[in-house]
Design a protein around this motif. Structure first.
Motif, PDB file in Angstrom:
ATOM      1  N   LYS A   1       1.100  -4.963  -1.923  1.00  0.00           N
ATOM      2  CA  LYS A   1      -0.369  -4.975  -1.733  1.00  0.00           C
ATOM      3  C   LYS A   1      -0.716  -4.551  -0.306  1.00  0.00           C
ATOM      4  O   LYS A   1      -1.662  -3.798  -0.086  1.00  0.00           O
ATOM      5  CB  LYS A   1      -0.933  -6.388  -1.968  1.00  0.00           C
ATOM      6  CG  LYS A   1      -0.722  -6.897  -3.355  1.00  0.00           C
ATOM      7  CD  LYS A   1      -1.842  -6.465  -4.256  1.00  0.00           C
ATOM      8  CE  LYS A   1      -1.518  -6.859  -5.691  1.00  0.00           C
ATOM      9  NZ  LYS A   1      -2.284  -6.131  -6.671  1.00  0.00           N
TER      10      LYS A   1
ATOM     11  N   GLU B   1      -0.305  -0.887   0.083  1.00  0.00           N
ATOM     12  CA  GLU B   1      -1.408  -0.151  -0.557  1.00  0.00           C
ATOM     13  C   GLU B   1      -2.644  -0.161   0.338  1.00  0.00           C
ATOM     14  O   GLU B   1      -3.378   0.817   0.424  1.00  0.00           O
ATOM     15  CB  GLU B   1      -1.761  -0.787  -1.919  1.00  0.00           C
ATOM     16  CG  GLU B   1      -0.745  -0.453  -3.012  1.00  0.00           C
ATOM     17  CD  GLU B   1      -0.831  -1.405  -4.200  1.00  0.00           C
ATOM     18  OE1 GLU B   1      -1.840  -2.124  -4.335  1.00  0.00           O
ATOM     19  OE2 GLU B   1       0.143  -1.425  -4.984  1.00  0.00           O
ATOM     20  N   LYS B   2      -2.858  -1.289   1.019  1.00  0.00           N
ATOM     21  CA  LYS B   2      -4.034  -1.397   1.903  1.00  0.00           C
ATOM     22  C   LYS B   2      -3.744  -0.843   3.293  1.00  0.00           C
ATOM     23  O   LYS B   2      -4.640  -0.751   4.115  1.00  0.00           O
ATOM     24  CB  LYS B   2      -4.414  -2.878   2.067  1.00  0.00           C
ATOM     25  CG  LYS B   2      -5.224  -3.431   0.911  1.00  0.00           C
ATOM     26  CD  LYS B   2      -5.394  -4.944   1.027  1.00  0.00           C
ATOM     27  CE  LYS B   2      -6.084  -5.382   2.291  1.00  0.00           C
ATOM     28  NZ  LYS B   2      -6.031  -6.835   2.516  1.00  0.00           N
TER      29      LYS B   2
ATOM     30  N   ASP C   1      -2.319  -2.448   5.523  1.00  0.00           N
ATOM     31  CA  ASP C   1      -2.900  -3.567   6.261  1.00  0.00           C
ATOM     32  C   ASP C   1      -2.254  -3.774   7.632  1.00  0.00           C
ATOM     33  O   ASP C   1      -1.050  -3.583   7.810  1.00  0.00           O
ATOM     34  CB  ASP C   1      -2.719  -4.847   5.431  1.00  0.00           C
ATOM     35  CG  ASP C   1      -3.492  -5.995   6.005  1.00  0.00           C
ATOM     36  OD1 ASP C   1      -4.716  -6.035   5.793  1.00  0.00           O
ATOM     37  OD2 ASP C   1      -2.887  -6.845   6.697  1.00  0.00           O
TER      38      ASP C   1
ATOM     39  N   THR D   1      -6.629  -0.867   9.343  1.00  0.00           N
ATOM     40  CA  THR D   1      -5.377  -0.312   8.824  1.00  0.00           C
ATOM     41  C   THR D   1      -4.472   0.158   9.964  1.00  0.00           C
ATOM     42  O   THR D   1      -4.931   0.415  11.091  1.00  0.00           O
ATOM     43  CB  THR D   1      -5.634   0.896   7.892  1.00  0.00           C
ATOM     44  OG1 THR D   1      -6.132   1.975   8.691  1.00  0.00           O
ATOM     45  CG2 THR D   1      -6.620   0.564   6.789  1.00  0.00           C
TER      46      THR D   1
END
Ligand code: SF4
Length: 336
Positions: free
Chosen positions: A228, A231-232, A234, A256
């Motif tokens: 996750k 994907e972000k 982050d 990001t």
């Protein structure tokens, strides 16, 4: 984040002053997860099952083994007639005759815990009730504040069932089954605050923010959360970034790793700072990741005088045990 279930539930108040919980029972398992990471707590609360982390499975197995051994050890120290296994805690506590009971499922309308063991200290005179002391088994030699908070959580649930304060909890831990007494009053304020935060995390309109952290390596959701975060893109993918720093970037609209990578500006260092250590640039790390290149700040100078010796020490910090020390030394015949 998966299962973005919003569970708007009203709260009810616990009989223990200052503590309130939602009708969805906060269990000690959820609280234990929350102490490590709000996302872990949330995922467990919605029934998500993690997998694929062999280390997490090994830790679980180790905990179970220790609990089994410590239970046996505790029971063997008490005459058979004074032992109980999984007695019904809610109804029978007052009338109980056992001295030590193991594996008690203790539950109120608002909270529950599966307490590893409870010691009953008989009444010290007429009109004085017996005392009940919750016991937790923890395999580690070195205990943390979280370990203490967990036994205080057990004490809180027990106090609700008994409607009497439970002033002391015990932790049996480590290789030698050492016993630590924990005075519940000393941590009750922190416990109230944390259970309040947990309630907010579990009943908010959105799941808690996913933030990779130092517990991820030992978490059953490791692969899921990393995916996750990737994907972000982050910011928490940059390990070593403090929460304060990450929040500071959020305030500037940087969420990001790629966004952060564009903020790095190489600067010439003023002469007066030449001898000072260069600060760590997370933005340069982000740039290195984006460009898939190694970047070095400044011109490294390696002035090694004498014989360089490379040492590698491996240890088990929980046991203060150094099990392997390696040294690599250059000699006339090559590296040894
Ligand atoms: S993997 Fe990390 S972020 Fe995900 S639930 Fe576990 S501790 Fe939290």
């Amino acid at each position: 984040m998966t299962s973005g279930t919003s569970r708007a539930v009203s709260t009810t108040h616990s009989p223990v002053a200052g503590v309130s919980f939602s009708p969805m029972n906060p269990t000690s398992v959820l609280f234990e997860a929350f102490l490590k990471c709000p996302t872990k707590c949330y995922l467990r609360s919605v029934g998500e099952v993690g997998s694929g982390n062999a280390y997490a499975e090994w830790v679980l197995a180790q905990n179970d083994t220790y609990r089994g051994e410590a239970t046996k050890w505790l029971m063997e120290g008490v005459p058979e007639v004074e032992r109980a296994i999984s007695p019904s805690a809610t109804e029978d506590l007052k009338a109980s005759k056992w001295r030590v009971a193991v594996d008690l499922q203790v539950q109120t309308a608002t909270m529950e815990s599966r307490i590893h063991a409870v010691e009953r200290v008989p009444s010290e005179g007429r009109g004085r009730p017996a005392q009940f002391v919750p016991i937790r088994f923890i395999p580690f030699n070195k205990l943390t504040k979280d370990d203490r908070l967990l036994v205080v959580f057990d004490a809180l649930v027990l106090s609700e069932v008994r409607r009497r304060e439970v002033g002391v909890g015990k932790i049996i831990h480590g290789d030698g089954q050492a016993t630590l007494k924990v005075k519940t009053a000393s941590l009750m304020g922190t416990l109230r605050k944390l259970t309040g935060n947990m309630e907010a995390a579990l009943t908010g309109s959105t799941p808690p923010d996913l933030v990779l952290n130092r517990y991820c390596a030992e978490c059953e959701f490791r692969d899921r959360c990393r995916q996750k975060a990737l994907e972000k893109d982050d910011l928490s993918l940059l390990s070593g970034m403090a929460e304060k720093e990450r929040k500071g970037y959020h305030k500037k609209g940087i969420f990001t790793v790629t966004q952060l990578s564009f903020t790095f500006r190489p600067r010439r260092r003023p002469k007066r700072l030449r001898d000072k250590r260069e600060k760590y640039h997370q933005s340069l790390k982000a740039l290195a990741i984006r460009e898939k290149k190694i970047h070095i700040v400044g011109t490294p100078e390696l002035n090694i005088e004498g014989t360089p010796v490379f040492l590698d020490v491996e240890a088990l910090p929980d046991r203060d045990f150094y099990y392997l020390i390696g040294a690599r030394v250059p000699t006339g015949e090559g590296m040894v």
